[in-house]
Structure formats: structure tokens, C-alpha cells
Write an enzyme that holds these catalytic residues in place. Sequence first.
Site, PDB file in Angstrom:
ATOM      1  N   GLY A 209       0.822  -1.216   0.000  1.00 36.45           N
ATOM      2  CA  GLY A 209       0.000   0.000   0.000  1.00 36.45           C
ATOM      3  C   GLY A 209       0.856   1.265   0.000  1.00 36.45           C
ATOM      4  O   GLY A 209       0.621   2.197  -0.777  1.00 36.45           O
ATOM      5  N   LYS A 210       1.887   1.264   0.854  1.00 35.93           N
ATOM      6  CA  LYS A 210       2.714   2.482   0.950  1.00 35.93           C
ATOM      7  C   LYS A 210       3.645   2.593  -0.253  1.00 35.93           C
ATOM      8  O   LYS A 210       3.955   3.698  -0.692  1.00 35.93           O
ATOM      9  CB  LYS A 210       3.480   2.496   2.276  1.00 35.93           C
ATOM     10  CG  LYS A 210       2.541   2.564   3.467  1.00 35.93           C
ATOM     11  CD  LYS A 210       3.243   2.714   4.778  1.00 35.93           C
ATOM     12  CE  LYS A 210       2.276   2.553   5.935  1.00 35.93           C
ATOM     13  NZ  LYS A 210       1.792   1.153   6.111  1.00 35.93           N
ATOM     14  N   ASP A 227      10.960  -6.833   1.013  1.00 37.64           N
ATOM     15  CA  ASP A 227      10.235  -7.490   2.118  1.00 37.64           C
ATOM     16  C   ASP A 227      10.787  -8.892   2.257  1.00 37.64           C
ATOM     17  O   ASP A 227      10.959  -9.602   1.256  1.00 37.64           O
ATOM     18  CB  ASP A 227       8.731  -7.537   1.833  1.00 37.64           C
ATOM     19  CG  ASP A 227       7.935  -7.811   3.101  1.00 37.64           C
ATOM     20  OD1 ASP A 227       7.308  -6.885   3.622  1.00 37.64           O
ATOM     21  OD2 ASP A 227       7.963  -8.972   3.582  1.00 37.64           O
ATOM     22  N   ARG A 232       4.577 -12.640   0.628  1.00 36.20           N
ATOM     23  CA  ARG A 232       4.043 -11.271   0.656  1.00 36.20           C
ATOM     24  C   ARG A 232       4.653 -10.436  -0.469  1.00 36.20           C
ATOM     25  O   ARG A 232       4.015  -9.541  -1.005  1.00 36.20           O
ATOM     26  CB  ARG A 232       4.283 -10.642   2.036  1.00 36.20           C
ATOM     27  CG  ARG A 232       3.315 -11.216   3.088  1.00 36.20           C
ATOM     28  CD  ARG A 232       3.656 -10.772   4.479  1.00 36.20           C
ATOM     29  NE  ARG A 232       3.439  -9.364   4.730  1.00 36.20           N
ATOM     30  CZ  ARG A 232       2.308  -8.834   5.206  1.00 36.20           C
ATOM     31  NH1 ARG A 232       1.273  -9.600   5.454  1.00 36.20           N
ATOM     32  NH2 ARG A 232       2.207  -7.544   5.427  1.00 36.20           N
ATOM     33  N   ASP A 258      16.441  -9.981   4.126  1.00 36.30           N
ATOM     34  CA  ASP A 258      16.153  -9.626   5.516  1.00 36.30           C
ATOM     35  C   ASP A 258      16.583  -8.163   5.668  1.00 36.30           C
ATOM     36  O   ASP A 258      17.765  -7.838   5.538  1.00 36.30           O
ATOM     37  CB  ASP A 258      16.958 -10.541   6.459  1.00 36.30           C
ATOM     38  CG  ASP A 258      16.578 -10.294   7.916  1.00 36.30           C
ATOM     39  OD1 ASP A 258      16.239  -9.130   8.244  1.00 36.30           O
ATOM     40  OD2 ASP A 258      16.615 -11.248   8.708  1.00 36.30           O
ATOM     41  N   GLY A 259      15.612  -7.297   5.922  1.00 37.90           N
ATOM     42  CA  GLY A 259      15.893  -5.863   5.962  1.00 37.90           C
ATOM     43  C   GLY A 259      16.939  -5.495   6.995  1.00 37.90           C
ATOM     44  O   GLY A 259      17.589  -4.447   6.883  1.00 37.90           O
ATOM     45  N   ASP A 276       8.536   0.556   7.754  1.00 38.37           N
ATOM     46  CA  ASP A 276       7.171   0.264   8.217  1.00 38.37           C
ATOM     47  C   ASP A 276       7.184  -1.165   8.777  1.00 38.37           C
ATOM     48  O   ASP A 276       6.903  -2.121   8.059  1.00 38.37           O
ATOM     49  CB  ASP A 276       6.215   0.385   7.016  1.00 38.37           C
ATOM     50  CG  ASP A 276       4.762   0.248   7.423  1.00 38.37           C
ATOM     51  OD1 ASP A 276       4.392   0.741   8.496  1.00 38.37           O
ATOM     52  OD2 ASP A 276       3.986  -0.366   6.651  1.00 38.37           O
ATOM     53  N   CYS A 331       1.572   0.016  13.099  1.00 38.00           N
ATOM     54  CA  CYS A 331       0.120   0.194  13.266  1.00 38.00           C
ATOM     55  C   CYS A 331      -0.269  -0.313  14.658  1.00 38.00           C
ATOM     56  O   CYS A 331      -1.248  -1.027  14.828  1.00 38.00           O
ATOM     57  CB  CYS A 331      -0.664  -0.472  12.154  1.00 38.00           C
ATOM     58  SG  CYS A 331      -0.285  -2.186  11.898  1.00 38.00           S
TER      59      CYS A 331
HETATM   60  C1  LIG Z   1       3.510  -3.683   8.494  1.00 41.38           C
HETATM   61  S1  LIG Z   1       3.943  -4.778   7.265  1.00 41.38           S
HETATM   62  C2  LIG Z   1       4.381  -3.703   5.943  1.00 41.38           C
HETATM   63  C3  LIG Z   1       3.200  -3.128   5.232  1.00 41.38           C
HETATM   64  C4  LIG Z   1       3.578  -2.385   3.984  1.00 41.38           C
HETATM   65  N1  LIG Z   1       4.544  -1.357   4.236  1.00 41.38           N
HETATM   66  C5  LIG Z   1       2.366  -1.787   3.327  1.00 41.38           C
HETATM   67  O1  LIG Z   1       2.130  -0.579   3.456  1.00 41.38           O
HETATM   68  O2  LIG Z   1       1.643  -2.520   2.665  1.00 41.38           O
HETATM   69  C6  LIG Z   1       5.492  -5.340   7.796  1.00 41.38           C
HETATM   70  C7  LIG Z   1       6.221  -6.183   6.776  1.00 41.38           C
HETATM   71  O3  LIG Z   1       7.528  -6.420   7.280  1.00 41.38           O
HETATM   72  C8  LIG Z   1       7.972  -7.630   6.725  1.00 41.38           C
HETATM   73  N2  LIG Z   1       9.143  -8.077   7.491  1.00 41.38           N
HETATM   74  C9  LIG Z   1       9.182  -8.758   8.658  1.00 41.38           C
HETATM   75  N3  LIG Z   1      10.447  -8.961   9.023  1.00 41.38           N
HETATM   76  C10 LIG Z   1      11.233  -8.391   8.084  1.00 41.38           C
HETATM   77  C11 LIG Z   1      12.628  -8.289   7.885  1.00 41.38           C
HETATM   78  N4  LIG Z   1      13.494  -8.808   8.761  1.00 41.38           N
HETATM   79  N5  LIG Z   1      13.084  -7.649   6.781  1.00 41.38           N
HETATM   80  C12 LIG Z   1      12.215  -7.133   5.899  1.00 41.38           C
HETATM   81  N6  LIG Z   1      10.889  -7.224   6.017  1.00 41.38           N
HETATM   82  C13 LIG Z   1      10.386  -7.822   7.106  1.00 41.38           C
HETATM   83  C14 LIG Z   1       6.760  -8.529   6.823  1.00 41.38           C
HETATM   84  O4  LIG Z   1       6.856  -9.595   5.906  1.00 41.38           O
HETATM   85  C15 LIG Z   1       5.632  -7.545   6.504  1.00 41.38           C
HETATM   86  O5  LIG Z   1       5.272  -7.656   5.165  1.00 41.38           O
END
Ligand SMILES: C[S@@+](CC[C@H](N)C(=O)[O-])C[C@H]1O[C@@H](n2cnc3c(N)ncnc32)[C@H](O)[C@@H]1O
Length: 404
Positions: A209-210, A227, A232, A258-259, A276, A331
Site C-alpha cells: 500500500g505504501k 520485504d 508477501r 532480511d531488511g 514500516d 500500526c
Molecule cells: C507492516 S507490514 C508492511 C506493510 C507495507 N509497508 C504496506 O504498506 O503494505 C510489515 C512487513 O515487514 C515484513 N518483514 C518482517 N520482518 C522483516 C525483515 N526482517 N526484513 C524485511 N521485512 C520484514 C513482513 O513480511 C511484513 O510484510
Amino acid sequence: MAARSGGAAMLLRRGPVLGLSPVPRRYLYKKKWATTSPRIPATRLALHHFDTTYSLQLQERWPAVRSAMLCEQKYGALLNNFASADLIAQQLELLSATDFVSQAARRARCWQENESVEVERRKTSLEGSGGDGMMVPAQTSPLLHASVSSNIKCYTFPRGDISRFHPAWPDSLGILSYYLMDAASLLPVLALNVQPDDLVLDLCAAPGGKTLALLQTGACGHLAANDVSISRTKRLYHILKSYVPKEIRETVSITSHDGRDWGELQGGTFHKVLVDVPCTTDRHSVMEEENNIFHKMRTKERQMLPMMQLQLLMAGILAAKPEGEVVYSTCSLSQLQNEHVVERAIDIAETQFNITVHVEDLSHFRMLFQDTFCFFSGCRLGELVLPHLTANFGPMYFCKLRRA
Ligand SMILES: C[S@@+](CC[C@H](N)C(=O)[O-])C[C@H]1O[C@@H](n2cnc3c(N)ncnc32)[C@H](O)[C@@H]1O
């Protein structure tokens, strides 16, 4: 499961030992279920947890926020500039929906004009009284510098109106006209304030979305959308395919790293970084059993969230250029996942990486968007949108940092 079969096995053994007449199987099972403690739904565990923590944090505001989170949330329709959108805007306006982003942009311009007239007036009156004009107090109001991307358009129904938008329909080229999202999710993107040709990183981007909103600014020189989750990331591909023409999609690089490792991979590269992070997704946690982080078997994962968030924010800070800007968002209403993470990251950046990070004042967002969202005024750092029955968006926390 193990406890259940253990219990059932004991019941089956007990009959012959006691020499009782054979008991129909169905009663044995009845007894088994009666002695097994019922599984507490994750939604109930979440609500209990929030009642304990948020009643302290939000005090008298918590009951109203709680009721709102247990009711249907409101959506915003993010207009897709890549579709033939003019007609759509008119149609949404006929339904009494308004574009809250353009409204805020007009409000910002209006305030800025008034402020500059006021500065001029004070300067002239000081000159008239023999001053040299240097006595005019420096204008520090963030409103003076507020700019809202006029390219982003998002329609919402007025406060208290709980109408729903129809699902979006495709234009003649098959591109969907708008994207339905929690309108508060746009605030972190607006806070990032992407400028022409900025190199932008969306560190936790899926389902997108963002990312889509960032593309609507039309300003990203390059957008890296990452991501860790492959499934996802597929949803992110799908959304971009449904909303963005091929030539624009090709300017986006999508990865599944992995971010937390990003700072090492491409440190000091980006003008703007959106972090996010995964969080307790409070609204989802009190409403949906599926994929609920309050399930007993996910306790460890939930407890580790602030650490994961901190590592992701640190990676985002390291990925930004000097003078680059980072927006951290969740959120969740949780201070532990919001302000605490930001405070820890600023501290670690300074002590371990010798990087000074400043928190940018976003308090003007409260004034700019007061007609659409209900803000909490008690955050130590950053801004928090509270769900409210008349403006049922959020929760959404966002905080902007600038790397020195
Ligand atoms: C809150 S959601 C993001 C929503 C997205 N920004 C949007 O607006 O649609 C958090 C995301 O972080 C991802 N995530 C979790 N651990 C992560 C990591 N270590 N590195 C990157 N992404 C990660 C999850 O798979 C998830 O899709």
C-alpha cells in the site's frame, strides 16, 4: 495436541481398571473435552493485554479507542494517478467523499501565506519604530515549512459517515482506479515528503500500500521495495501489476532480503527510507484469529518484536545518506514498539556508529489533518493516530528522523 491425546489415553484405560460397565464412546469424549481447559482465543488474549497496557498509556482515552478498534474500520480510496482518474474523482465527490490530502495541502499553503504576511507586518512595524528588522523573531513553526505532496490524492467519507467504497474497477487498459487502504497509512508516506529524483527505500514493503502511495508522488528517482517474506512480496508484485504501468514498474526494484542486513548491503545510499515494521497490528489482533500474533505459540515472536523493530530501524538509518530522512512507522499503540524503539535507535546510532540522528517535528500534521484523523497529543516522539468511532482509522504511529 500431546496433552489432549495423553488425556484421552488415560480415560480409555480407566474404564476396564475400575471394572465399570462399558461406557458409550461419545460420553468418554464428552468427559475428555470437559476436563481439557478451553483454548482462549488469541483475540481475547490481545484485548486483555491491551486493556492492561493501554489503559495506563492512554488513560481515560482507552475505552473510546478500544470500542473503535472493535468496530468496523474506515477506509480511504487512494486515487491511482496511473489510471484515467479524473472521472473517478468526480464520482467519489458525488458520493460526498473528499480528498483529505489536497485539503491539507491547501490548508498548509493558506497558513504559510498568512504567516509570511504576519512576518512582513512585524518587520515593517519594527522598522517604523527605528529597529533594524533583525529583531524579528526567527520563525520556527514547522507549519512554515510544511509541504504536502499534492500528487497524492486520497478520498475519505466525512467524519461519522461509515459508508464504504465500492471495490475499484479497471480502466480501458486494465489499470485499477483506486486502492482501498487505512487512510492513516498514508501519513508516514506524506511525512517522508519525497522530492524529485530522490532515491527511496521501502524496507518492509509488502503487501505494498505504501509502495503504491510512494509511486503516486511521481517523484521517486528510484524506488527499492523490499520485504523478507517471499509470499508477501508476490502480493506486492500483484498490486504493482494491477495499479502501475510496466514502464513505471521497471523503475522499482523488488527484493526479498532480511531488511536487518540492508545497512551492510547498501549503506549510506538513499535520500528517503521508509521503515514500516512488523508489529502487533493491534486492530487485526483484536478482530481476527487467523495469523494473530497473540496466539500462544507465537508468544516468543511477539516478545521479540521490539528487538526486530530496532534492528530494522537501525538498518534503515544506516541505509540513509548523510542528511537523508527516515520514517519509522507501526500500526500499534504500544509505546514499547513506538517511542522506545526510536529512542533506542537514536542512542545506538550515536554510541555505536557515531551517527547523530535528529527527530523532526511533525506536530503540524495534527493541525493539517485534524478534520480527518484523531491524534494523540501525548507522544514523547512522533505522532500517533488513535482509532475513534467518528474517524475510525489507525492506529498508526510515525516518527521522522534525519541523519546528520
Ligand atoms: C507492516 S507490514 C508492511 C506493510 C507495507 N509497508 C504496506 O504498506 O503494505 C510489515 C512487513 O515487514 C515484513 N518483514 C518482517 N520482518 C522483516 C525483515 N526482517 N526484513 C524485511 N521485512 C520484514 C513482513 O513480511 C511484513 O510484510
